[in-house]
Design an enzyme around this catalytic site. Structure first.
Site, PDB file in Angstrom:
ATOM      1  N   ASP A  23       0.779  -1.294  -0.151  1.00  0.00           N
ATOM      2  CA  ASP A  23      -0.036   0.060  -0.134  1.00  0.00           C
ATOM      3  C   ASP A  23       0.772   0.999  -0.066  1.00  0.00           C
ATOM      4  O   ASP A  23       2.022   1.183   0.653  1.00  0.00           O
ATOM      5  CB  ASP A  23      -0.955   0.021   1.160  1.00  0.00           C
ATOM      6  N   ASN A  71     -10.664  -3.215  -5.240  1.00  0.00           N
ATOM      7  CA  ASN A  71      -9.884  -2.415  -6.180  1.00  0.00           C
ATOM      8  C   ASN A  71     -10.529  -2.228  -7.582  1.00  0.00           C
ATOM      9  O   ASN A  71     -10.126  -1.337  -8.328  1.00  0.00           O
ATOM     10  CB  ASN A  71      -8.388  -2.884  -6.422  1.00  0.00           C
TER      11      ASN A  71
END
Ligand code: IPE
Ligand code: IPE
Ligand code: MG
Length: 239
Positions: A23, A71
């Site tokens: 991330d 996502n």
């Protein structure tokens, strides 16, 4: 010579299964006034480095969360760039992964990936399946809740005797079948949440959060996380 935490690690107590929630790519790029995809490209380089360092350290299973079931909400261009990067990763790294004896596996529903990306990753899995080194689980269209639902569907559809079901045998229906639970979960990028990653397998993992954005997560950061892990007292409910 600069000192490395590597020298301080107890090589007999390396976590067997390490998970990383990749991330911070977007913020890394934003800080540099670059498009988000530039962050993903740099992030891919760290995947290359960290896979190699992990295998050198003797980690047996490395699970990387690269693309979640959530996502898909991102702009189409970003999703396609990520899917293209997967092809680039396999094309450029397959030989090296094989040379390093890595076994590539996927966790997640890869049937929903664009054909070329799916084929690339399937080729990587096929080519490396006889290797005997570190298992690299790539989380692609992975979500833990959907993994658990899928496990329940498989149990029901295969007329599995539910009386036989235990906390252990349930694991046979997860993508991580035959693999140990996570020992250490690392989340770079500053957020302190799991974002639907390995909820069953994380039950007794040590959690390590750091602010370093993934594209800045060099091998020393990995050593730092493992050093921290080695200072923890894992009680598993005992005393
Ligand atoms: C990469 O980081 C993780 C992926 C989903 C590929 P992000 O793209 O989430 O980066 P941030 O969190 O926006 O900085
Ligand atoms: C987690 O990162 C998912 C992956 C790394 C694949 P996100 O950036 O998608 O998570 P949130 O939105 O911050 O929870
Ligand atoms: Mg993010």
């Amino acid at each position: 010579m600069a000192t490395s935490l590597l020298d301080k690690l107890d090589l007999n107590r390396i976590p067997e299964h390490v998970g990383i929630i990749l991330d911070g790519n977007g913020r890394w790029a934003k800080k540099r006034f670059m498009p988000r995809v530039a962050g993903h490209r740099e992030g891919m380089k760290r995947v290359v480095d960290i896979v190699e360092s992990s295998s050198n350290l003797g980690i047996k299973y490395l699970s990387l969360y690269a693309f979640s079931t959530e996502n898909w909400k991102r702009p189409t261009e970003e999703v396609s760039a990520l899917m293209d990067l997967l092809i680039i990763y396999v094309d450029s790294q397959l030989k090296r992964l094989s040379d390093n004896n890595v076994i590539v596996k996927t966790i997640g529903d890869i049937s929903k990936l664009p054909n070329k990306s799916r084929q690339a990753i399937e080729k990587a899995c096929e080519t490396t399946k006889e290797n005997t080194g570190m298992v690299l689980n790539l989380g692609l269209n992975y979500g833990s809740r959907s993994e658990i639902i899928r496990a329940v569907e498989n149990i029901v559809n295969n007329s599995y005797d539910v009386n036989e079901l235990t906390e252990e045998s349930f694991k046979d229906f997860l993508y991580t079948k035959s693999q140990p639970d996570l020992d250490l979960l690392i989340r770079p990028g500053g957020e302190k949440r799991l974002s639907n990653f390995m909820l069953y397998q994380v039950a007794y993992a040590e959690l390590y959060f750091c602010d370093t954005l993934w594209p800045d997560f060099h091998e020393e950061e990995l050593y730092k996380a493992i050093y921290d892990f080695q200072s923890r007292n894992r009680r598993f409910g005992g005393i």
